[in-house]
Design an enzyme around this catalytic site. Structure first.
Site, short mmCIF file in Angstrom:
data_model
loop_
_atom_site.label_atom_id
_atom_site.label_comp_id
_atom_site.label_asym_id
_atom_site.label_seq_id
_atom_site.Cartn_x
_atom_site.Cartn_y
_atom_site.Cartn_z
N ARG A 5 -5.38 -8.81 38.15
CA ARG A 5 -4.48 -9.79 38.77
C ARG A 5 -5.20 -11.12 38.83
O ARG A 5 -6.40 -11.19 39.11
CB ARG A 5 -4.07 -9.34 40.18
CG ARG A 5 -2.99 -8.27 40.21
CD ARG A 5 -1.66 -8.80 39.73
NE ARG A 5 -0.58 -7.83 39.83
CZ ARG A 5 -0.24 -7.00 38.86
NH1 ARG A 5 -0.90 -6.99 37.72
NH2 ARG A 5 0.77 -6.16 39.03
N HIS A 13 0.19 -12.22 30.22
CA HIS A 13 0.34 -11.00 31.02
C HIS A 13 1.07 -9.91 30.23
O HIS A 13 2.15 -9.45 30.59
CB HIS A 13 1.09 -11.29 32.32
CG HIS A 13 0.84 -10.25 33.38
ND1 HIS A 13 0.94 -10.51 34.72
CD2 HIS A 13 0.50 -8.93 33.28
CE1 HIS A 13 0.69 -9.42 35.42
NE2 HIS A 13 0.42 -8.44 34.56
N VAL A 14 0.43 -9.48 29.15
CA VAL A 14 1.06 -8.52 28.23
C VAL A 14 0.24 -7.23 28.06
O VAL A 14 0.45 -6.49 27.10
CB VAL A 14 1.30 -9.16 26.85
CG1 VAL A 14 2.35 -10.25 26.93
CG2 VAL A 14 0.00 -9.71 26.25
N GLU A 59 1.20 -17.42 37.83
CA GLU A 59 1.96 -17.16 36.61
C GLU A 59 3.43 -17.57 36.76
O GLU A 59 4.00 -17.41 37.84
CB GLU A 59 1.88 -15.67 36.27
CG GLU A 59 0.48 -15.21 35.94
CD GLU A 59 0.41 -13.69 35.72
OE1 GLU A 59 1.48 -13.02 35.70
OE2 GLU A 59 -0.70 -13.17 35.56
N GLY A 94 -11.19 2.72 38.70
CA GLY A 94 -10.02 3.56 38.90
C GLY A 94 -9.53 4.11 37.58
O GLY A 94 -10.31 4.28 36.64
N ARG A 95 -8.22 4.36 37.48
CA ARG A 95 -7.66 4.94 36.25
C ARG A 95 -7.95 4.06 35.04
O ARG A 95 -8.44 4.53 34.01
CB ARG A 95 -6.15 5.14 36.40
CG ARG A 95 -5.73 6.13 37.49
CD ARG A 95 -4.21 6.24 37.50
NE ARG A 95 -3.70 7.10 38.55
CZ ARG A 95 -3.33 6.66 39.74
NH1 ARG A 95 -3.40 5.36 40.03
NH2 ARG A 95 -2.88 7.49 40.66
N ILE A 155 -7.87 -8.26 33.22
CA ILE A 155 -6.58 -7.63 32.94
C ILE A 155 -6.00 -7.04 34.22
O ILE A 155 -5.12 -6.19 34.17
CB ILE A 155 -6.70 -6.54 31.84
CG1 ILE A 155 -7.92 -5.65 32.04
CG2 ILE A 155 -6.80 -7.19 30.47
CD1 ILE A 155 -7.81 -4.62 33.11
N ASP A 206 -5.64 -12.24 30.76
CA ASP A 206 -4.25 -11.83 30.60
C ASP A 206 -3.42 -12.18 31.82
O ASP A 206 -2.20 -12.13 31.79
CB ASP A 206 -4.18 -10.31 30.35
CG ASP A 206 -2.77 -9.82 30.10
OD1 ASP A 206 -2.07 -10.43 29.26
OD2 ASP A 206 -2.35 -8.84 30.75
#
Length: 313
Positions: free
Chosen positions: A231, A278-279, A260, A152-153, A229, A255
């Site tokens: 989920r 998660h940054v 979490e 995707g993007r 990066i 990440d």
């Protein structure tokens, strides 16, 4: 009269300040009994402001009969009941596009770090080991094979970044992507078996839960690295921990995690995994752009009836 807006989940202070200026905001988390509050006052709100983690469940939307628009800060939609919103004719805005570069940068930061053992080497120096020993060899990145799960993007920007490292790219997706020159591989296990680095860039949710399982990790093998990066739910975390502990894969750069902010304790002791809180989109520039799009979704809706970036289109 300012439109009445319910806020579900915290947002950056600057965003909350601007929301308070333009809307009549009620913070759901500030209510002692959120369920009772929604039952008595839920019908007052025409807008909902949320984030990718808090989302908007089917149950929450049901308690807001006058709801016309939802604006979410982030790109993750796994906590958002899009089907319910669509059935009700509720517009749903989110913030895609503006974070692609920083998420792709983080993917490569993790990839470089775990392959070249940057964090491990830093610890080696800081703990005073260098005068007494040589640091172990690491793995080269340039010229290697990069498998991307989700073109995707973000996946496409990651692929673009790889050109600077002379990497060969193949990808897996729900279906081949038009105007993408990279080779499409339908089987995840086949892609993992081919790749030196397997980067996950798919959306979360039920459709992708445990997409990366023990079979895929075994195919990646003892010389392969996993980078996530996307989920945490996309990976069978127990299978990943087992593969890392027993060195059935070379390493991982993570990440995101399944629960979490809680990270499996077993990962803390390993030197073949890099852990981030998660940054991936957490830069000043990206969060500013996300905030502006988040606010625009609301502003444009109340003037045109449509959001700027719709999650339903």
């Amino acid at each position: 009269m300012k439109p009445k807006l319910l806020q579900h989940g915290r947002l950056p202070p600057t965003i909350e300040s601007r929301l308070a200026h333009d809307y009549n905001v009620q913070a759901l988390w500030s209510e002692a009994d959120a369920k009772e509050f929604l039952q008595t006052r839920g019908s007052e709100f025409v807008a909902l402001a949320t984030n990718a983690i808090s989302g908007a469940s089917r149950e929450l939307i049901a308690e807001l009969p006058a709801l016309r628009v939802i604006s979410s800060l982030g790109v993750g939609l796994d906590a958002m009941s899009l089907e319910t919103a669509k059935q009700r004719g509720i517009a749903v805005g989110y913030t895609p596009g503006v974070l692609n570069d920083c998420v792709a940068d983080t993917a490569f930061a993790l990839l470089m770090n775990v392959a070249r053992r940057v964090s491990a080497a830093d610890r080696f120096v800081r703990t005073g080991q260098w005068p007494n020993a040589s640091f172990p060899l690491s793995s080269r990145v340039s010229g290697k094979r990069l498998g991307i799960v989700g073109m995707g993007r973000v996946g496409q920007v990651i692929a673009k970044r790889s050109a600077g490292f002379d990497m060969t790219v193949r990808y897996s997706n729900l279906q081949p992507v038009a105007d993408v020159a990279y080779q499409y591989v339908e089987s995840l296990s086949e892609l993992a078996d081919w790749a030196d680095f397997l980067v996950i860039a798919v959306a979360g949710g039920a459709e992708t839960e445990h997409l990366i399982n023990a079979k895929v990790l075994n195919a990646l093998g003892p010389r392969g690295y996993l980078i996530n990066i996307a989920r945490g739910t996309v990976v069978d975390e127990a299978a990943l921990v087992d593969a890392l502990v027993n060195r059935r894969i070379a390493g991982a750069g993570l990440d995101v995690f399944a629960n979490e902010p809680h990270v499996p304790q077993a990962l803390f002791e390993l030197d073949n995994v890099v852990l981030l809180p998660h940054v991936s989109s957490a830069t000043e520039e990206t969060r500013l752009a996300m905030g502006e799009l988040f606010l625009d979704n609301l502003k444009i809706f109340f003037s045109t009836g449509r959001v700027t970036a719709s999650a339903l289109e």
